[in-house]
Design a protein around this motif. Sequence first.
Motif, PDB file in Angstrom:
ATOM      1  N   SER A  27       0.842  -1.188   0.000  1.00 44.31           N
ATOM      2  CA  SER A  27       0.000   0.000   0.000  1.00 44.31           C
ATOM      3  C   SER A  27       0.882   1.244   0.000  1.00 44.31           C
ATOM      4  CB  SER A  27      -0.903   0.017   1.232  1.00 44.31           C
ATOM      5  OG  SER A  27      -0.124   0.210   2.410  1.00 44.31           O
ATOM      6  N   PHE A  28       0.280   2.401  -0.294  1.00 44.45           N
ATOM      7  CA  PHE A  28       1.013   3.660  -0.263  1.00 44.45           C
ATOM      8  C   PHE A  28       1.598   3.887   1.125  1.00 44.45           C
ATOM      9  CE2 PHE A  28       1.416   8.204   0.400  1.00 44.45           C
ATOM     10  CZ  PHE A  28       2.013   8.641  -0.777  1.00 44.45           C
ATOM     11  N   GLU A  29       0.812   3.609   2.159  1.00 44.52           N
ATOM     12  CA  GLU A  29       1.297   3.815   3.527  1.00 44.52           C
ATOM     13  C   GLU A  29       2.477   2.906   3.844  1.00 44.52           C
ATOM     14  OE1 GLU A  29      -0.170   3.522   8.208  1.00 44.52           O
ATOM     15  OE2 GLU A  29      -1.647   3.363   6.595  1.00 44.52           O
ATOM     16  N   GLN A  30       2.411   1.654   3.462  1.00 43.38           N
ATOM     17  CA  GLN A  30       3.520   0.733   3.711  1.00 43.38           C
ATOM     18  C   GLN A  30       4.790   1.208   3.027  1.00 43.38           C
ATOM     19  OE1 GLN A  30       1.424  -2.788   2.238  1.00 43.38           O
ATOM     20  NE2 GLN A  30       1.617  -3.750   4.257  1.00 43.38           N
ATOM     21  N   PHE A  32       5.466   4.306   2.063  1.00 45.20           N
ATOM     22  CA  PHE A  32       5.855   5.571   2.689  1.00 45.20           C
ATOM     23  C   PHE A  32       6.695   5.306   3.936  1.00 45.20           C
ATOM     24  CE2 PHE A  32       5.372   9.188   5.462  1.00 45.20           C
ATOM     25  CZ  PHE A  32       5.254  10.303   4.644  1.00 45.20           C
ATOM     26  N   ARG A  33       6.186   4.424   4.789  1.00 41.74           N
ATOM     27  CA  ARG A  33       6.910   4.116   6.027  1.00 41.74           C
ATOM     28  C   ARG A  33       8.262   3.462   5.726  1.00 41.74           C
ATOM     29  NH1 ARG A  33       3.806   3.597  10.869  1.00 41.74           N
ATOM     30  NH2 ARG A  33       1.644   4.274  10.630  1.00 41.74           N
ATOM     31  N   GLY A  34       8.284   2.573   4.741  1.00 40.24           N
ATOM     32  CA  GLY A  34       9.522   1.883   4.404  1.00 40.24           C
ATOM     33  C   GLY A  34      10.579   2.819   3.863  1.00 40.24           C
ATOM     34  N   VAL A  35      10.184   3.734   2.992  1.00 39.24           N
ATOM     35  CA  VAL A  35      11.145   4.687   2.430  1.00 39.24           C
ATOM     36  C   VAL A  35      11.685   5.600   3.518  1.00 39.24           C
ATOM     37  CG1 VAL A  35      11.424   6.625   0.832  1.00 39.24           C
ATOM     38  CG2 VAL A  35      10.144   4.597   0.117  1.00 39.24           C
ATOM     39  N   PRO A  49      11.653  12.263  13.184  1.00 41.10           N
ATOM     40  CA  PRO A  49      10.319  11.793  13.573  1.00 41.10           C
ATOM     41  C   PRO A  49      10.174  10.309  13.277  1.00 41.10           C
ATOM     42  CG  PRO A  49      10.203  13.727  12.134  1.00 41.10           C
ATOM     43  CD  PRO A  49      11.608  13.233  12.095  1.00 41.10           C
ATOM     44  N   SER A  50       9.371   9.631  14.053  1.00 42.07           N
ATOM     45  CA  SER A  50       9.107   8.220  13.801  1.00 42.07           C
ATOM     46  C   SER A  50       8.233   8.070  12.557  1.00 42.07           C
ATOM     47  CB  SER A  50       8.394   7.597  14.996  1.00 42.07           C
ATOM     48  OG  SER A  50       7.088   8.148  15.137  1.00 42.07           O
ATOM     49  N   GLN A  51       8.147   6.839  12.053  1.00 41.15           N
ATOM     50  CA  GLN A  51       7.278   6.565  10.911  1.00 41.15           C
ATOM     51  C   GLN A  51       5.839   6.971  11.219  1.00 41.15           C
ATOM     52  OE1 GLN A  51       7.621   2.482   9.554  1.00 41.15           O
ATOM     53  NE2 GLN A  51       9.726   2.375  10.281  1.00 41.15           N
ATOM     54  N   MET A 103       9.448  10.540  -3.087  1.00 41.49           N
ATOM     55  CA  MET A 103       8.249  10.040  -3.737  1.00 41.49           C
ATOM     56  C   MET A 103       8.578   9.144  -4.928  1.00 41.49           C
ATOM     57  SD  MET A 103       5.578  10.744  -2.096  1.00 41.49           S
ATOM     58  CE  MET A 103       5.070  11.782  -0.712  1.00 41.49           C
ATOM     59  N   GLU A 104       9.663   9.435  -5.617  1.00 37.65           N
ATOM     60  CA  GLU A 104      10.076   8.564  -6.727  1.00 37.65           C
ATOM     61  C   GLU A 104      10.479   7.188  -6.214  1.00 37.65           C
ATOM     62  OE1 GLU A 104      13.167  10.785  -8.604  1.00 37.65           O
ATOM     63  OE2 GLU A 104      11.783  12.002  -9.821  1.00 37.65           O
ATOM     64  N   GLU A 105      11.204   7.157  -5.091  1.00 33.39           N
ATOM     65  CA  GLU A 105      11.587   5.875  -4.504  1.00 33.39           C
ATOM     66  C   GLU A 105      10.372   5.135  -3.987  1.00 33.39           C
ATOM     67  OE1 GLU A 105      13.605   2.599  -3.269  1.00 33.39           O
ATOM     68  OE2 GLU A 105      14.235   4.203  -4.633  1.00 33.39           O
ATOM     69  N   LEU A 106       9.429   5.851  -3.383  1.00 37.45           N
ATOM     70  CA  LEU A 106       8.184   5.240  -2.924  1.00 37.45           C
ATOM     71  C   LEU A 106       7.467   4.581  -4.096  1.00 37.45           C
ATOM     72  CD1 LEU A 106       5.582   6.875  -0.552  1.00 37.45           C
ATOM     73  CD2 LEU A 106       4.856   5.769  -2.645  1.00 37.45           C
ATOM     74  N   ARG A 107       7.392   5.288  -5.212  1.00 38.37           N
ATOM     75  CA  ARG A 107       6.708   4.760  -6.392  1.00 38.37           C
ATOM     76  C   ARG A 107       7.413   3.516  -6.920  1.00 38.37           C
ATOM     77  NH1 ARG A 107       2.886   7.797  -5.966  1.00 38.37           N
ATOM     78  NH2 ARG A 107       3.822   9.725  -6.679  1.00 38.37           N
ATOM     79  N   ARG A 108       8.747   3.556  -6.927  1.00 43.51           N
ATOM     80  CA  ARG A 108       9.510   2.388  -7.416  1.00 43.51           C
ATOM     81  C   ARG A 108       9.263   1.175  -6.535  1.00 43.51           C
ATOM     82  NH1 ARG A 108      13.474   6.293  -8.973  1.00 43.51           N
ATOM     83  NH2 ARG A 108      14.400   6.265  -6.893  1.00 43.51           N
TER      84      ARG A 108
END
Length: 254
Positions: A27-30, A32-35, A49-51, A103-108
């Motif tokens: 998911s987008f959230e997963q 986002f947190r991972g990146v 800040p924390s995830q 955001m590019e890394e998130l998308r990848r």
Amino acid sequence: MKEAARMNGKTAVCFDVNQTLVQQGLSFEQSFRGVWQDYTARWLQEQTPSQETLWAAYITRWQQRKKARTTFKQLDELQQQCLREALLELGVPISTGLARSFMEELRRQQVGAKTLMPRTPEILEKLSQTHRLAIISNSPRSEVLLMLGRFGLTGYFPEERIFTASRPAEKKPASSLFRSALQALGVPPRQAVMVGNSWKHDVCGAVKAGMDAVWLNPGVHPTAAGARTVSEQRLGKRRVVLIRELGQLTDLFP
């Protein structure tokens, strides 16, 4: 299959992407947190800040911006802006370049975790011989292009047949993307059909634009006639055909 379930007289088939042509892995959230975890792995923990904190700040900004329908920013730009604002609110300076690369890394990562629905290339190859194919998606254009490129589907969907929202107010189920697609394809609504997994976004949006729809819903309970049964219903004056797997799609078109 009953003849009544066939989509006769159609010259164009429009597809959603996520959970229709490809299966979502993260998911987008997963992502986002991972990146964010990857970006801050070498930073001092007490300085970042924390995830959970960053995600809460980001999603708050996103919801606020999403409701402000006066914005004309591209969705990619809007996501980057929300990230910058969230981090600044939390006392972390961030450049425009860093927000873009985040955001590019998130998308990848999201695209890398996706897989094709079974038989997708076979289905598109068959349909492309007799119909014009297009994409109508709520995903950012950059993500759609990444997915089509990764799975070798760009030949079926040239860029001029990829329709994505440039601002939140244009996203499905609003009819603007559907109408843009119909105009570009040069077909009246009744000669086009929308294929997607979302009843609200794909089916209702298409019907509002005067199109018939095919609803891909793997979770529907099979009938006594078997799991591959195709059913049909009316939504207003338009037809909605229900299928449980993408492979059933080729049976709908003569």
